[in-house]
Design a protein around this motif. Structure first.
Motif, PDB file in Angstrom:
ATOM      1  N   LEU A 127      41.461  45.192  44.671  1.00 13.37           N
ATOM      2  CA  LEU A 127      40.179  45.792  43.697  1.00 13.37           C
ATOM      3  C   LEU A 127      40.809  45.952  42.316  1.00 13.37           C
ATOM      4  O   LEU A 127      42.031  46.715  42.206  1.00 13.37           O
ATOM      5  N   VAL A 128      40.376  45.403  41.397  1.00 16.77           N
ATOM      6  CA  VAL A 128      40.782  45.591  40.104  1.00 16.77           C
ATOM      7  C   VAL A 128      39.937  46.189  39.340  1.00 16.77           C
ATOM      8  O   VAL A 128      40.374  46.918  38.039  1.00 16.77           O
ATOM      9  N   ALA A 129      38.545  46.358  39.409  1.00 17.95           N
ATOM     10  CA  ALA A 129      37.792  46.939  38.414  1.00 17.95           C
ATOM     11  C   ALA A 129      36.274  47.153  39.108  1.00 17.95           C
ATOM     12  O   ALA A 129      36.228  46.645  40.371  1.00 17.95           O
ATOM     13  N   ALA A 130      35.114  47.672  38.529  1.00 12.72           N
ATOM     14  CA  ALA A 130      33.812  48.147  39.213  1.00 12.72           C
ATOM     15  C   ALA A 130      33.041  47.965  37.984  1.00 12.72           C
ATOM     16  O   ALA A 130      33.267  48.801  37.037  1.00 12.72           O
ATOM     17  N   ASN A 131      31.812  47.230  38.342  1.00 15.28           N
ATOM     18  CA  ASN A 131      30.905  47.481  37.334  1.00 15.28           C
ATOM     19  C   ASN A 131      29.744  48.280  37.835  1.00 15.28           C
ATOM     20  O   ASN A 131      29.504  48.461  38.895  1.00 15.28           O
ATOM     21  N   THR A 132      29.033  49.207  36.851  1.00 19.57           N
ATOM     22  CA  THR A 132      28.139  50.096  37.096  1.00 19.57           C
ATOM     23  C   THR A 132      26.689  50.176  36.135  1.00 19.57           C
ATOM     24  O   THR A 132      27.037  49.409  35.222  1.00 19.57           O
ATOM     25  N   ASN A 133      25.713  50.449  36.830  1.00 19.23           N
ATOM     26  CA  ASN A 133      24.585  50.480  35.877  1.00 19.23           C
ATOM     27  C   ASN A 133      24.216  51.730  35.296  1.00 19.23           C
ATOM     28  O   ASN A 133      24.958  52.938  35.681  1.00 19.23           O
ATOM     29  N   ASP A 134      22.988  51.944  34.887  1.00 18.37           N
ATOM     30  CA  ASP A 134      22.551  53.192  34.154  1.00 18.37           C
ATOM     31  C   ASP A 134      22.246  54.364  35.363  1.00 18.37           C
ATOM     32  O   ASP A 134      22.155  55.584  35.033  1.00 18.37           O
ATOM     33  N   GLN A 135      22.222  53.686  36.343  1.00 16.27           N
ATOM     34  CA  GLN A 135      21.574  54.747  37.472  1.00 16.27           C
ATOM     35  C   GLN A 135      22.836  55.281  38.567  1.00 16.27           C
ATOM     36  O   GLN A 135      22.445  56.027  39.477  1.00 16.27           O
ATOM     37  N   GLY A 136      23.841  55.024  38.007  1.00 16.20           N
ATOM     38  CA  GLY A 136      25.154  55.480  38.844  1.00 16.20           C
ATOM     39  C   GLY A 136      25.533  54.529  40.028  1.00 16.20           C
ATOM     40  O   GLY A 136      26.138  55.050  40.764  1.00 16.20           O
ATOM     41  N   GLU A 137      24.799  53.224  39.910  1.00 13.14           N
ATOM     42  CA  GLU A 137      25.274  52.439  40.974  1.00 13.14           C
ATOM     43  C   GLU A 137      26.398  51.489  40.704  1.00 13.14           C
ATOM     44  O   GLU A 137      26.348  51.134  39.481  1.00 13.14           O
ATOM     45  N   VAL A 138      27.101  51.354  41.541  1.00  8.13           N
ATOM     46  CA  VAL A 138      28.105  50.324  41.510  1.00  8.13           C
ATOM     47  C   VAL A 138      27.413  48.994  41.678  1.00  8.13           C
ATOM     48  O   VAL A 138      26.700  48.965  42.952  1.00  8.13           O
ATOM     49  N   THR A 139      27.322  48.011  40.872  1.00  2.00           N
ATOM     50  CA  THR A 139      26.542  46.925  40.958  1.00  2.00           C
ATOM     51  C   THR A 139      27.486  45.586  41.666  1.00  2.00           C
ATOM     52  O   THR A 139      26.943  44.924  42.291  1.00  2.00           O
ATOM     53  N   SER A 140      28.802  45.862  41.287  1.00  2.00           N
ATOM     54  CA  SER A 140      29.846  44.944  41.897  1.00  2.00           C
ATOM     55  C   SER A 140      30.934  45.310  41.486  1.00  2.00           C
ATOM     56  O   SER A 140      31.414  46.202  40.697  1.00  2.00           O
ATOM     57  N   ILE A 141      32.127  44.938  42.413  1.00  2.00           N
ATOM     58  CA  ILE A 141      33.644  45.155  42.111  1.00  2.00           C
ATOM     59  C   ILE A 141      34.211  43.869  41.886  1.00  2.00           C
ATOM     60  O   ILE A 141      33.554  42.739  42.163  1.00  2.00           O
ATOM     61  N   ILE A 142      35.212  43.994  41.035  1.00  2.00           N
ATOM     62  CA  ILE A 142      36.025  42.765  40.769  1.00  2.00           C
ATOM     63  C   ILE A 142      37.242  42.799  41.723  1.00  2.00           C
ATOM     64  O   ILE A 142      38.054  43.830  41.619  1.00  2.00           O
ATOM     65  N   ALA A 143      37.569  41.716  42.313  1.00  2.00           N
ATOM     66  CA  ALA A 143      38.743  41.652  43.212  1.00  2.00           C
ATOM     67  C   ALA A 143      39.803  40.523  42.860  1.00  2.00           C
ATOM     68  O   ALA A 143      39.056  39.425  42.544  1.00  2.00           O
ATOM     69  N   ALA A 144      41.017  40.529  42.730  1.00  2.00           N
ATOM     70  CA  ALA A 144      41.875  39.398  42.433  1.00  2.00           C
ATOM     71  C   ALA A 144      42.444  39.052  43.757  1.00  2.00           C
ATOM     72  O   ALA A 144      43.034  39.920  44.615  1.00  2.00           O
TER      73      ALA A 144
END
Length: 452
Positions: A127-144
């Motif tokens: 796991l290297v990063a996480a994307n979120t939206n304005d509602q506090g939801e993680v929309t996706s994670i970035i994996a390597a």
């Protein structure tokens, strides 16, 4: 809103209901429980094995599974313990206290257990990063991994990384260590073979092991090793050990100080020092406990550092030492814990307590038989994130009680609850704070969990 690497072309996968990050004990039961509830589940793990400290970490034994009267770490935790015990001929079916771990057998137990529920597993994936939206939801994670960078989308995420990496990457608030950034020392476990079983067992069974090898007796082997300038890295007498197979002893021994698990340079330095420390302890045992170790061989040091303390999320409820002392029960509790307050002190903390006349037993408090406290579901929920649950040693708690709840039996139980709750949220509005805890607790009870 947080979007990582927005201008890069990433592969995207969006077929999962639940994604679990981290394949230690909590991650294994979280993934299995989510899949058992019908969720399409992915488990990502940065090493090549499941089990975390019980496999790659070479921890030689399970912490107790009972409260000295009955087993309390039940459900999936009890299943995994029993499956592992069945593969070791020297362990009795009724054993619950410091049960030895055959690390290779436990790898297969976890493999079969998790895949048996249909979980997809990706090893060697970080796991290297996480994307979120304005509602506090993680929309996706970035994996390597060897395929490059991939964005994985899911309805709900379970963070079982041990350091709340996913939650931290997504912007969740957390605590880290104590005042001044102090952290409990780490340990690099190791395995020694060709041990003279008679010499080891005779002393162990007669009670002389604590006078010959370890303990408070200043004539014991570990005290002699620590006092011998030939072994400069052996600076304390931490020496837990267990027979894990024929002529084979596993060690959780020695301390590595000021290791920050969130700093790769710190962990890298500690791995090098830990391997040398294991060598020095082994050489000292050959010298000062020759009846058991004179012809022994240092087989293997762990590929995973034994981290006791790192990030702790700030959750909907912060579990405290007062909850431990009052043996508190919670309306939303999802498991019980009876393990003692197992704090490993820094050198500075040890010196300060010694000056105050405070003993380690006054710090490391213990329950009487039959006593325990609850772990509430709210302690698994990062305050600012809507669709993330955290399970394992990084739940919302204070430093003192973290020394107790961080153990593998607790992680197994918390993971099962987290995975089940994630699957429930995935079928609803995805908000893990909205999960009906009465329904969650009822399902956990149906699957054999224990709580009040």
């Amino acid at each position: 809103m947080k979007e990582v690497l927005p201008n890069m072309r990433l592969s995207r996968h969006d077929q999962y209901d639940v994604i679990v990050a981290g394949g230690g004990p909590a991650g294994c039961t979280a993934a299995a429980a989510a899949a058992r509830e019908g969720a399409k589940t992915l488990l990502i793990e940065e090493s090549g094995m499941l089990g975390g400290m019980g496999t790659g970490g070479l921890v030689p034994s399970w912490c107790p599974f009972w409260d000295k009267e009955k087993i309390i770490y039940r459900g999936m935790a009890e299943h995994i313990l029993n499956a592992a015990k069945a593969l070791s001929a020297h362990i009795l079916p009724q054993d619950l206290d410091w049960v030895p771990i055959d690390h290779e057998a436990l790898k297969r137990v976890y493999d079969q257990f998790v895949t048996g529920y249909g979980v997809d597993i990706l090893f060697f994936t970080s796991l290297v990063a996480a994307n979120t939206n304005d509602q506090g939801e993680v929309t996706s994670i970035i994996a390597a991994n060897q395929s490059g960078l991939t964005a994985y989308q899911a309805k709900v995420f379970v963070d079982c990384t041990g350091d709340a990496d996913l939650a931290a990457f997504a912007g969740a608030a957390f605590a880290h260590g104590g005042d001044g950034g102090s952290l409990m020392p780490a340990s690099l476990c190791f395995v020694v073979s060709n041990v003279d079983a008679y010499g080891y067992r005779f002393d162990h069974d007669s009670g002389l092991n604590y006078g010959t090898m370890q303990g408070t007796n200043p004539k014991s082997a570990i005290h002699k090793i620590a006092a011998d300038p030939k072994y400069p890295l052996v600076t304390d007498t931490h020496l837990c050990h267990q027979i894990i197979g024929p002529g084979t002893v596993g060690f959780n021994a020695g301390h590595l100080f000021h290791v920050d698990s969130t700093d790769p340079a710190s962990v890298s330095k500690a791995m090098i020092e830990g391997r040398e420390l294991a060598h020095q302890i082994h050489e000292g045992l050959k010298e000062y406990f020759p009846s058991a170790f004179a012809s022994s061989f240092l087989v293997y040091s762990a590929p995973l550092m034994g981290i006791r303390e790192g990030r702790r999320i700030l959750g909907d409820y912060t579990l405290t030492i007062d909850d431990y002392l009052t043996k508190r029960t919670f309306p939303d509790e999802i498991s019980r814990n009876s393990y003692y307050i197992d704090l490993h002190l820094t050198k500075e903390e040890s010196e300060s307590l010694a000056q105050q006349g405070v003993s380690r037993e006054q710090i490391n408090r213990r329950y009487a038989p039959g006593e325990s406290h609850g772990i509430p579901y709210r302690s698994l929920l990062p305050r600012s994130l809507a669709n993330v649950i955290v399970a394992g040693r990084s739940i919302s708690c204070d430093r003192q009680i973290q020394g107790s709840v961080r153990t593998m039996p607790n992680c197994l139980c918390m993971g099962e609850a987290a995975g089940m709750a994630a699957a429930m949220a995935a079928t609803g509005d995805r908000n893990v704070h909205h999960v009906d805890t009465e329904t969650l607790r009822a399902r956990l009870k149906e699957e054999g969990a224990y709580f009040l």
